[in-house]
Write a protein that holds these residues in place. Structure first.
Motif, short mmCIF file in Angstrom:
data_model
loop_
_atom_site.label_atom_id
_atom_site.label_comp_id
_atom_site.label_asym_id
_atom_site.label_seq_id
_atom_site.Cartn_x
_atom_site.Cartn_y
_atom_site.Cartn_z
N MET A 1 0.82 -1.20 0.00
CA MET A 1 0.00 0.00 0.00
C MET A 1 0.86 1.27 0.00
SD MET A 1 -3.03 0.97 -0.13
CE MET A 1 -4.23 2.13 0.33
N ALA A 2 2.00 1.20 0.69
CA ALA A 2 2.88 2.38 0.76
C ALA A 2 3.36 2.78 -0.62
CB ALA A 2 4.06 2.10 1.68
N TRP A 3 3.63 1.79 -1.48
CA TRP A 3 4.11 2.11 -2.83
C TRP A 3 3.04 2.78 -3.67
CZ3 TRP A 3 8.86 2.62 -4.49
CH2 TRP A 3 9.89 2.02 -3.76
N VAL A 4 1.81 2.34 -3.53
CA VAL A 4 0.71 2.96 -4.28
C VAL A 4 0.55 4.41 -3.83
CG1 VAL A 4 -1.79 2.91 -4.67
CG2 VAL A 4 -0.49 0.77 -4.66
N ILE A 5 0.60 4.64 -2.54
CA ILE A 5 0.47 6.00 -2.01
C ILE A 5 1.65 6.85 -2.48
CG2 ILE A 5 0.52 7.37 0.13
CD1 ILE A 5 -1.14 5.05 1.37
N LEU A 6 2.83 6.28 -2.50
CA LEU A 6 4.01 7.03 -2.96
C LEU A 6 3.87 7.42 -4.43
CD1 LEU A 6 6.81 8.15 -2.34
CD2 LEU A 6 7.74 5.92 -2.99
N ILE A 7 3.38 6.51 -5.25
CA ILE A 7 3.20 6.82 -6.68
C ILE A 7 2.16 7.92 -6.86
CG2 ILE A 7 2.33 5.87 -8.86
CD1 ILE A 7 3.70 3.19 -7.94
N VAL A 8 1.05 7.84 -6.15
CA VAL A 8 0.02 8.88 -6.24
C VAL A 8 0.60 10.22 -5.76
CG1 VAL A 8 -2.22 9.65 -5.32
CG2 VAL A 8 -1.91 7.28 -6.07
N SER A 9 1.39 10.17 -4.70
CA SER A 9 2.02 11.40 -4.19
C SER A 9 2.99 11.99 -5.20
CB SER A 9 2.75 11.11 -2.88
OG SER A 9 1.82 10.74 -1.88
N GLY A 10 3.69 11.14 -5.93
CA GLY A 10 4.58 11.61 -6.99
C GLY A 10 3.81 12.28 -8.12
N VAL A 11 2.67 11.71 -8.47
CA VAL A 11 1.81 12.34 -9.49
C VAL A 11 1.34 13.70 -8.99
CG1 VAL A 11 -0.39 12.14 -10.72
CG2 VAL A 11 1.09 10.14 -10.50
N LEU A 12 0.94 13.76 -7.72
CA LEU A 12 0.49 15.04 -7.16
C LEU A 12 1.62 16.06 -7.10
CD1 LEU A 12 -1.88 13.73 -4.36
CD2 LEU A 12 -2.53 15.06 -6.38
N GLU A 13 2.86 15.58 -6.98
CA GLU A 13 3.99 16.52 -7.02
C GLU A 13 4.06 17.20 -8.38
OE1 GLU A 13 8.65 17.25 -7.04
OE2 GLU A 13 7.87 15.31 -7.63
N ALA A 14 3.85 16.44 -9.44
CA ALA A 14 3.84 17.04 -10.78
C ALA A 14 2.68 18.01 -10.93
CB ALA A 14 3.75 15.95 -11.84
N VAL A 15 1.54 17.67 -10.33
CA VAL A 15 0.37 18.56 -10.39
C VAL A 15 0.68 19.88 -9.69
CG1 VAL A 15 -2.02 18.87 -9.60
CG2 VAL A 15 -1.31 16.69 -10.61
N TRP A 16 1.22 19.81 -8.47
CA TRP A 16 1.46 21.08 -7.77
C TRP A 16 2.56 21.89 -8.43
CZ3 TRP A 16 6.13 22.24 -5.72
CH2 TRP A 16 6.89 21.27 -5.07
#
Length: 107
Positions: A1-16
């Motif tokens: 689960m941590a890896w999925v959250i990390l990937i989503v967080s990385g996508v959100l980094e590109a968004v911000w």
């Protein structure tokens, strides 16, 4: 689960990061709102993922995903010049991100 959250967080980094550029020094409302929400969610996700993934690996993957997506978005939509060299370097970056996941000892 941590890896999925990390990937989503990385996508959100590109968004911000993209929203920050479009906010024009925080003078445009919606890009500024998107920036703030995406930044907060990205940081919370990164912090959560770091409970199970080593700090160095989590941070490198988070930054790598964000950077790759931000550059790709800019090349497609933002007027950033694209070249074969840039695309190959981005593919190499993605390969390194995948490699960090494969060698991480916390899974």
């Amino acid at each position: 689960m941590a890896w999925v959250i990390l990937i989503v967080s990385g996508v959100l980094e590109a968004v911000w990061a993209t929203a920050l550029g479009k906010s024009e020094n925080f003078t445009k409302l919606w890009p500024t709102v998107i920036f703030g929400v995406a930044l907060a969610l990205s940081m919370v996700g990164l912090a959560f993922a770091m409970r199970d993934i080593s700090t160095g690996t989590a941070y490198a993957v988070w930054v790598g995903i964000g950077a790759t997506l931000a550059v790709t978005y800019a090349m497609i939509f933002g007027g950033e010049p694209a070249s074969v060299i840039k695309v190959l370097l981005l593919i190499g970056l993605v390969g390194c991100i995948v490699g960090l996941k494969l060698v991480d000892g916390s899974h």
